[in-house]
Motif scaffolding. Sequence first.
Motif, mmCIF file in Angstrom:
data_model
loop_
_atom_site.group_PDB
_atom_site.id
_atom_site.type_symbol
_atom_site.label_atom_id
_atom_site.label_comp_id
_atom_site.label_asym_id
_atom_site.label_seq_id
_atom_site.Cartn_x
_atom_site.Cartn_y
_atom_site.Cartn_z
ATOM 1 N N ARG A 173 4.061 49.835 43.036
ATOM 2 C CA ARG A 173 4.148 51.190 43.579
ATOM 3 C C ARG A 173 3.908 51.193 45.083
ATOM 4 O O ARG A 173 4.647 51.828 45.845
ATOM 5 C CB ARG A 173 3.132 52.098 42.898
ATOM 6 N N ILE A 219 8.602 50.966 42.629
ATOM 7 C CA ILE A 219 8.669 52.039 41.639
ATOM 8 C C ILE A 219 8.093 53.297 42.271
ATOM 9 O O ILE A 219 7.273 53.218 43.185
ATOM 10 C CB ILE A 219 7.898 51.691 40.339
ATOM 11 N N THR A 259 6.999 57.179 37.868
ATOM 12 C CA THR A 259 7.130 56.016 36.986
ATOM 13 C C THR A 259 5.787 55.303 36.857
ATOM 14 O O THR A 259 5.379 54.898 35.763
ATOM 15 C CB THR A 259 8.192 55.049 37.527
ATOM 16 N N LEU A 275 10.267 51.686 31.202
ATOM 17 C CA LEU A 275 10.043 52.403 32.456
ATOM 18 C C LEU A 275 10.285 51.533 33.684
ATOM 19 O O LEU A 275 10.775 52.011 34.709
ATOM 20 C CB LEU A 275 8.608 52.953 32.493
ATOM 21 N N VAL A 276 9.921 50.250 33.589
ATOM 22 C CA VAL A 276 10.004 49.369 34.771
ATOM 23 C C VAL A 276 11.156 48.377 34.660
ATOM 24 O O VAL A 276 11.194 47.388 35.383
ATOM 25 C CB VAL A 276 8.675 48.609 34.973
#
Length: 385
Positions: free
Chosen positions: A319, A324, A328, A363-364
Amino acid sequence: MSNSTIVVLTALDVEYDAVREKLRVPRLHRHPQGTRFEVGRLTGGRCQIALGLVGKGNHSAAVLAERAIAEFSPAALLFVGVAGALHSHIALGDIVVATHVYAFHGGTSEDDGFKSRPRVWEASHGADQIARHVARSRSWPGSERSKRRPPEVHFGPIAAGEVVLNSTVSAHADWIRRHYNDALAIEMEGAGVSQAAHLNRSLPVVVIRGVSDRADGTKETTDRERWQPRAVANAAAFTTALAESLTADEPDRDQYQATETTGSSRMSEAVRNTANDHAIVGVQAGHVHGGVQISGEKAAPVDPSEAIAGLAARLERARDAGLIDEDTHRAARAELDGAREALRSSPRDTRAVTLALKKVRGLVGDVAALATEVASVLGLVGSLS
């Protein structure tokens, strides 16, 4: 998009806000000691900025610059703010970019008077060249223009001390004039950030100042005329354009790190092999120009709770690097927290853990390295069933 970060520091809130306005959805980054940074990409650009507020003075600027460098490992450090002009040809609203910074308060007091012992930090050649190119291009957008003319960019020395100069006849003003008469502007933080950058393998540092007063006793008048926000807007516009140019210049520095000793061409290509978990990287090569370095990460922990904690830490770093977005990260972190709760339940609910990890993987999935990490932890949890 670039994954490198440019640290931008300011002393005043008005300076901080001017840079922050140029960031797209800045996100909070908390340092363990309480310092708060905001990290975001420039609107319409590729550069990632880590923005921090250091307050007034060289001492706090040095400490927090060191903290920012250690936290973000930036490609460069930029300090942006306002200053007082020391020469009449520099107009209010103009920009001064430091070619070198004087720390002018050092000295020794003897019977026949005070003897100056200044310290000086010179701007790195590469960063100085890029800054001059930005100035010549006149392409930096959003600059606050006065009614008479657009702001000029001046390159020269800046004097950094511990007091605000607002006089041309004081003993302090006379000292500056006699010993540092080539300084274009005077301020209070440039020496601190320059020292911090110097101690970190000579990290490129550029001090950018918008001229908000003339250091001549008229500061109250120029403040009433709102020259400070005008000067700040100009300096912030130039700073963000410079940050973008520094980021754009990075591939060239990375691509040409080794020089062929025979011939004029520069030949280099960096190849990185990464091994996770228990894998080992080997190197097989014919001709090697430069060096070969082999390093490895610690093997993934056997305990699934530790593995998930490690995954959460990697998620934070992704992050912070802009890989991301915040939404997320928040959703994935919630699934990981749920997985840890399921591991702590009695009996241990491995099915719930597996389901949560699969959601995280979804998600990733666009970040290959993270998806691989999740798959590794999934395999570890699967072995417990």
